[in-house]
Design a protein around this motif. Structure first.
Motif, PDB file in Angstrom:
ATOM      1  N   GLY A  86      -0.780   3.317  41.298  1.00 25.36           N
ATOM      2  CA  GLY A  86      -2.227   3.423  41.455  1.00 25.36           C
ATOM      3  C   GLY A  86      -3.024   2.434  40.616  1.00 25.36           C
ATOM      4  N   PHE A  87      -2.367   1.654  39.774  1.00 23.07           N
ATOM      5  CA  PHE A  87      -3.060   0.641  38.965  1.00 23.07           C
ATOM      6  C   PHE A  87      -2.318  -0.687  39.060  1.00 23.07           C
ATOM      7  CE2 PHE A  87      -4.253   4.698  37.330  1.00 23.07           C
ATOM      8  CZ  PHE A  87      -5.598   4.570  37.027  1.00 23.07           C
ATOM      9  N   THR A  88      -3.046  -1.747  38.748  1.00 26.65           N
ATOM     10  CA  THR A  88      -2.392  -3.060  38.711  1.00 26.65           C
ATOM     11  C   THR A  88      -2.995  -3.889  37.581  1.00 26.65           C
ATOM     12  OG1 THR A  88      -1.630  -4.896  40.087  1.00 26.65           O
ATOM     13  CG2 THR A  88      -3.929  -4.213  40.381  1.00 26.65           C
ATOM     14  N   HIS A  89      -2.491  -5.085  37.368  1.00 28.11           N
ATOM     15  CA  HIS A  89      -3.023  -5.953  36.308  1.00 28.11           C
ATOM     16  C   HIS A  89      -2.645  -7.401  36.586  1.00 28.11           C
ATOM     17  CE1 HIS A  89       1.057  -5.904  34.676  1.00 28.11           C
ATOM     18  NE2 HIS A  89       1.028  -4.587  34.807  1.00 28.11           N
ATOM     19  N   GLU A  90      -3.401  -8.297  35.953  1.00 30.51           N
ATOM     20  CA  GLU A  90      -3.256  -9.720  36.237  1.00 30.51           C
ATOM     21  C   GLU A  90      -1.879 -10.287  35.895  1.00 30.51           C
ATOM     22  OE1 GLU A  90      -6.110 -12.342  34.364  1.00 30.51           O
ATOM     23  OE2 GLU A  90      -6.183 -13.593  36.176  1.00 30.51           O
ATOM     24  N   PRO A  91      -1.270  -9.934  34.738  1.00 25.30           N
ATOM     25  CA  PRO A  91       0.051 -10.515  34.445  1.00 25.30           C
ATOM     26  C   PRO A  91       1.070 -10.260  35.559  1.00 25.30           C
ATOM     27  CG  PRO A  91      -0.836  -9.463  32.485  1.00 25.30           C
ATOM     28  CD  PRO A  91      -1.776  -9.130  33.609  1.00 25.30           C
ATOM     29  N   ALA A  92       1.065  -9.068  36.156  1.00 21.42           N
ATOM     30  CA  ALA A  92       2.012  -8.777  37.246  1.00 21.42           C
ATOM     31  C   ALA A  92       1.677  -9.613  38.473  1.00 21.42           C
ATOM     32  CB  ALA A  92       1.984  -7.294  37.588  1.00 21.42           C
ATOM     33  N   ILE A  93       0.391  -9.754  38.747  1.00 18.33           N
ATOM     34  CA  ILE A  93      -0.029 -10.501  39.947  1.00 18.33           C
ATOM     35  C   ILE A  93       0.333 -11.982  39.801  1.00 18.33           C
ATOM     36  CG2 ILE A  93      -2.048 -11.229  41.298  1.00 18.33           C
ATOM     37  CD1 ILE A  93      -3.290  -8.442  40.441  1.00 18.33           C
ATOM     38  N   ILE A  94       0.014 -12.557  38.643  1.00 18.27           N
ATOM     39  CA  ILE A  94       0.333 -13.984  38.443  1.00 18.27           C
ATOM     40  C   ILE A  94       1.844 -14.195  38.466  1.00 18.27           C
ATOM     41  CG2 ILE A  94       0.117 -15.992  36.919  1.00 18.27           C
ATOM     42  CD1 ILE A  94      -2.374 -14.787  35.750  1.00 18.27           C
ATOM     43  N   THR A 105       9.054   4.412  34.595  1.00 19.05           N
ATOM     44  CA  THR A 105       7.848   4.603  33.802  1.00 19.05           C
ATOM     45  C   THR A 105       7.230   3.277  33.358  1.00 19.05           C
ATOM     46  OG1 THR A 105       8.938   6.580  32.997  1.00 19.05           O
ATOM     47  CG2 THR A 105       6.952   5.898  31.833  1.00 19.05           C
ATOM     48  N   PHE A 106       8.082   2.347  32.929  1.00 18.83           N
ATOM     49  CA  PHE A 106       7.566   1.089  32.383  1.00 18.83           C
ATOM     50  C   PHE A 106       7.471  -0.031  33.426  1.00 18.83           C
ATOM     51  CE2 PHE A 106       8.266   3.063  28.262  1.00 18.83           C
ATOM     52  CZ  PHE A 106       7.175   2.594  27.553  1.00 18.83           C
ATOM     53  N   THR A 107       7.504   0.349  34.713  1.00 14.70           N
ATOM     54  CA  THR A 107       7.409  -0.622  35.799  1.00 14.70           C
ATOM     55  C   THR A 107       6.288  -1.636  35.575  1.00 14.70           C
ATOM     56  OG1 THR A 107       8.392   0.788  37.469  1.00 14.70           O
ATOM     57  CG2 THR A 107       6.802  -0.813  38.256  1.00 14.70           C
ATOM     58  N   ALA A 108       6.632  -2.910  35.677  1.00 12.93           N
ATOM     59  CA  ALA A 108       5.668  -4.017  35.577  1.00 12.93           C
ATOM     60  C   ALA A 108       4.918  -4.043  34.253  1.00 12.93           C
ATOM     61  CB  ALA A 108       4.686  -4.005  36.747  1.00 12.93           C
ATOM     62  N   ASN A 109       5.557  -3.594  33.197  1.00 12.93           N
ATOM     63  CA  ASN A 109       4.940  -3.608  31.860  1.00 12.93           C
ATOM     64  C   ASN A 109       4.265  -4.965  31.594  1.00 12.93           C
ATOM     65  OD1 ASN A 109       5.930  -4.506  28.758  1.00 12.93           O
ATOM     66  ND2 ASN A 109       4.683  -2.675  28.959  1.00 12.93           N
ATOM     67  N   PRO A 110       2.959  -4.946  31.316  1.00 14.03           N
ATOM     68  CA  PRO A 110       2.220  -6.212  31.158  1.00 14.03           C
ATOM     69  C   PRO A 110       2.804  -7.127  30.080  1.00 14.03           C
ATOM     70  CG  PRO A 110       0.704  -4.364  31.268  1.00 14.03           C
ATOM     71  CD  PRO A 110       2.076  -3.777  31.215  1.00 14.03           C
ATOM     72  N   THR A 111       3.305  -6.547  28.994  1.00 10.64           N
ATOM     73  CA  THR A 111       3.873  -7.362  27.920  1.00 10.64           C
ATOM     74  C   THR A 111       5.128  -8.089  28.421  1.00 10.64           C
ATOM     75  OG1 THR A 111       3.051  -5.676  26.407  1.00 10.64           O
ATOM     76  CG2 THR A 111       4.531  -7.315  25.493  1.00 10.64           C
ATOM     77  N   GLY A 112       5.950  -7.381  29.171  1.00 13.72           N
ATOM     78  CA  GLY A 112       7.116  -8.010  29.792  1.00 13.72           C
ATOM     79  C   GLY A 112       6.698  -9.123  30.752  1.00 13.72           C
ATOM     80  N   CYS A 113       5.645  -8.864  31.535  1.00  6.93           N
ATOM     81  CA  CYS A 113       5.154  -9.887  32.471  1.00  6.93           C
ATOM     82  C   CYS A 113       4.687 -11.130  31.713  1.00  6.93           C
ATOM     83  CB  CYS A 113       4.000  -9.345  33.313  1.00  6.93           C
ATOM     84  SG  CYS A 113       4.507  -8.075  34.485  1.00  6.93           S
ATOM     85  N   ALA A 114       3.984 -10.919  30.599  1.00  5.06           N
ATOM     86  CA  ALA A 114       3.503 -12.056  29.799  1.00  5.06           C
ATOM     87  C   ALA A 114       4.687 -12.851  29.255  1.00  5.06           C
ATOM     88  CB  ALA A 114       2.610 -11.563  28.664  1.00  5.06           C
ATOM     89  N   ALA A 115       5.734 -12.132  28.817  1.00  9.53           N
ATOM     90  CA  ALA A 115       6.935 -12.810  28.310  1.00  9.53           C
ATOM     91  C   ALA A 115       7.599 -13.602  29.432  1.00  9.53           C
ATOM     92  CB  ALA A 115       7.916 -11.785  27.732  1.00  9.53           C
ATOM     93  N   ALA A 116       7.638 -13.033  30.633  1.00 13.10           N
ATOM     94  CA  ALA A 116       8.254 -13.719  31.772  1.00 13.10           C
ATOM     95  C   ALA A 116       7.449 -14.966  32.155  1.00 13.10           C
ATOM     96  CB  ALA A 116       8.367 -12.770  32.962  1.00 13.10           C
ATOM     97  N   LEU A 117       6.119 -14.851  32.114  1.00 13.99           N
ATOM     98  CA  LEU A 117       5.282 -16.017  32.450  1.00 13.99           C
ATOM     99  C   LEU A 117       5.485 -17.143  31.440  1.00 13.99           C
ATOM    100  CD1 LEU A 117       2.034 -14.227  33.655  1.00 13.99           C
ATOM    101  CD2 LEU A 117       3.456 -15.816  34.983  1.00 13.99           C
ATOM    102  N   ALA A 118       5.536 -16.790  30.162  1.00 12.30           N
ATOM    103  CA  ALA A 118       5.774 -17.803  29.129  1.00 12.30           C
ATOM    104  C   ALA A 118       7.154 -18.434  29.336  1.00 12.30           C
ATOM    105  CB  ALA A 118       5.672 -17.176  27.741  1.00 12.30           C
ATOM    106  N   VAL A 147       0.049  -0.352  31.111  1.00 14.15           N
ATOM    107  CA  VAL A 147      -0.697   0.606  31.920  1.00 14.15           C
ATOM    108  C   VAL A 147       0.234   1.024  33.049  1.00 14.15           C
ATOM    109  CG1 VAL A 147      -1.761  -1.176  33.404  1.00 14.15           C
ATOM    110  CG2 VAL A 147      -2.852   1.047  33.165  1.00 14.15           C
ATOM    111  N   LEU A 148       0.118   2.274  33.486  1.00 10.62           N
ATOM    112  CA  LEU A 148       0.994   2.712  34.580  1.00 10.62           C
ATOM    113  C   LEU A 148       0.749   1.854  35.831  1.00 10.62           C
ATOM    114  CD1 LEU A 148      -0.381   6.056  36.046  1.00 10.62           C
ATOM    115  CD2 LEU A 148      -1.703   4.511  34.605  1.00 10.62           C
ATOM    116  N   PHE A 149       1.808   1.652  36.619  1.00 13.44           N
ATOM    117  CA  PHE A 149       1.711   0.769  37.789  1.00 13.44           C
ATOM    118  C   PHE A 149       1.557   1.572  39.083  1.00 13.44           C
ATOM    119  CE2 PHE A 149       3.192  -3.184  40.138  1.00 13.44           C
ATOM    120  CZ  PHE A 149       2.197  -4.000  39.630  1.00 13.44           C
TER     121      PHE A 149
END
Ligand SMILES: *Cc1c(COP(=O)(O)O)cnc(C)c1O
Length: 423
Positions: free
Chosen positions: A80-88, A301-314, A76-78
């Motif tokens: 004006g929007f956010t998501h949990e994977p980036a926050i964690i 465009t792909f700033t804070a891509n949730p899939t990338g964040c999930a990979a980083a958390l793992a 999702v675009l970053f």
């Protein structure tokens, strides 16, 4: 047609003179520290695919986290929007970074993480109405291939076509053993004679220069000089981050703390391109204003891509396991033993180890060029023997995935040792 033939028709590879370079090797499969080519020849990836892959190829734990995220929220675009994977991820990273780091900015690769840090350094002073335009960097630094990162880089053949088109960068010598005072004096001199905004450095190890190492005490002193002169400090941990030096970050060896840090490469365990630049609150505050013009107008465009964040958390959770921390110690021990074995070899002029990084310099008659004949002969020898190593001139370095087995690591040492007999 083979994969290689089809490749030659359409593809343009990085750092490659296609007229003279050997054809690439088509890799079809990876597992742990191993890769296989289209003829099923096996290779040990002894440089973790350009330093990105600590936890092994095709790692199932990271793959599962990616799959789960892809099928929940892929992107999702970053703005004006956010998501949990980036926050964690921000929470988890800030908890392990030096404790003055308070804000996290996402981008896509090491170069962009540096680009962001340099732009923040320059705009920080602009926002404060102060004229400071010069960036300080080390000789033979490597910070990436985009324009500001390239300007800060000091390895000439990467940048020579673009001389005269760069932001202002002044270089100081690296404080390697015995040269510390030259480096301190040069920094004082540069700060006195220029309006310096920031100092960017690879902490403790200059990767692309050939794993050149220097002591934390020397870097502490340089950081202190910068702080006394209100020059912002940028630790480029794109290579050193996430355990390579034996500690989670190279900056963990310091008593001083940098103002900004750049992270990428191993951030997602070598799976998805992603980078992060982190900042102190003083930096963030200099952009925090009623005035829209003081904002940081930078984004991808792909700033804070949730899939990338999930990979980083793992990846982070793998790094924190007892098993992975033991791997760091095990590889370091192996390297130290290997150093003892080869350091007195007549062809070895220097050798060094920090964390999982090993490097040795081979005796040459003339100075060896970065992609010269000696380098190519060594490279070909390693490939023939099923070990992926990319020497830098006359410097052979090993930076394996942390999951490399003891027998694979011994095989890498053997091949490096036998290379000393063919040069
Ligand atoms: C690799 C590297 C970069 C550039 O990262 P890319 O992802 O290749 O753009 C920047 N700084 C250091 C220290 C690196 O090793």
């Amino acid at each position: 047609m083979t994969l290689i033939e089809r490749d030659s028709q359409h593809l343009w590879h990085p750092y490659t003179q296609h007229k003279t370079a050997a054809l690439p090797i088509a890799i079809t499969k990876g597992e742990g520290a191993l890769l296989w080519d289209e003829n099923n020849k096996q290779y040990i990836d002894a440089i973790a695919s350009w330093w990105v892959n600590p936890y092994g190829h095709s790692n199932k734990f990271i793959a599962d986290a990616i799959y789960k995220q892809l099928t929940t929220l892929e992107h999702v675009l970053f703005g004006g929007f956010t998501h949990e994977p980036a926050i964690i991820l921000a929470e988890k990273l800030l908890a392990i970074l030096p404790n003055n780091q308070k804000k996290v900015f996402f981008s896509d690769n090491g170069s962009t993480s540096v680009e962001v840090a340099i732009k923040v350094a320059l705009q920080y002073f602009y926002n404060k109405g102060e004229k400071r335009k010069t960036i300080i960097a080390f000789e033979n630094a490597f910070h990436g291939d985009t324009f500001a990162a390239m300007a800060a880089s000091g390895i000439s053949f990467y940048t020579q076509a673009f001389q005269g088109m760069f932001i202002d960068v002044v270089r100081i010598p690296v404080p390697v053993n015995g040269q510390e005072q030259f480096s301190f004096d040069a920094l004082h001199e540069v700060i006195k004679n220029n309006d310096c905004a920031g100092f960017i450095f690879e902490p403790l190890v200059q990767g692309a220069a050939g794993m050149v190492m220097y002591q934390p005490e020397a870097l502490d002193k340089l950081l202190q000089i910068c702080q006394e002169n209100n020059v912002l400090t940028i630790a480029d941990e794109v290579m050193t981050g996430f355990g390579k030096t034996g500690k989670t970050f190279a900056c963990d060896y310091l008593t001083q703390k940098p103002d900004m840090m750049c992270l990428s490469k191993a951030l997602t365990g070598g799976t998805i391109p992603m980078a992060i630049t982190t900042f102190t609150s003083a930096l963030f505050d200099a952009f925090y204003d009623e005035d829209i013009n003081k904002a940081l107008f930078h984004g991808h465009t792909f700033t804070a891509n949730p899939t990338g964040c999930a990979a980083a958390l793992a990846s982070l959770s793998l790094l924190e396991t007892v098993e992975m921390q033991q791997n760091l110690i095990r590889i370091n021990k192996g390297h130290l033993d290997f150093k003892k074995r080869v350091e007195n070899h007549p062809m070895v002029t220097a050798s060094r180890v920090l964390g999982v990084i090993f490097a040795l310099e081979i005796k040459t008659e003339t100075s060896a060029s970065y992609y010269g004949t000696l380098r190519n002969r060594l490279y070909d020898f390693f490939i023939e023997n099923g070990v992926i190593l990319r020497p830098v001139g006359n410097i052979v370095y090993i930076l394996p995935p942390y999951v490399i087995t003891d027998s694979q690591l011994q095989r890498v040492y053997e091949v490096v040792e036998s290379a000393l007999e063919i040069v």
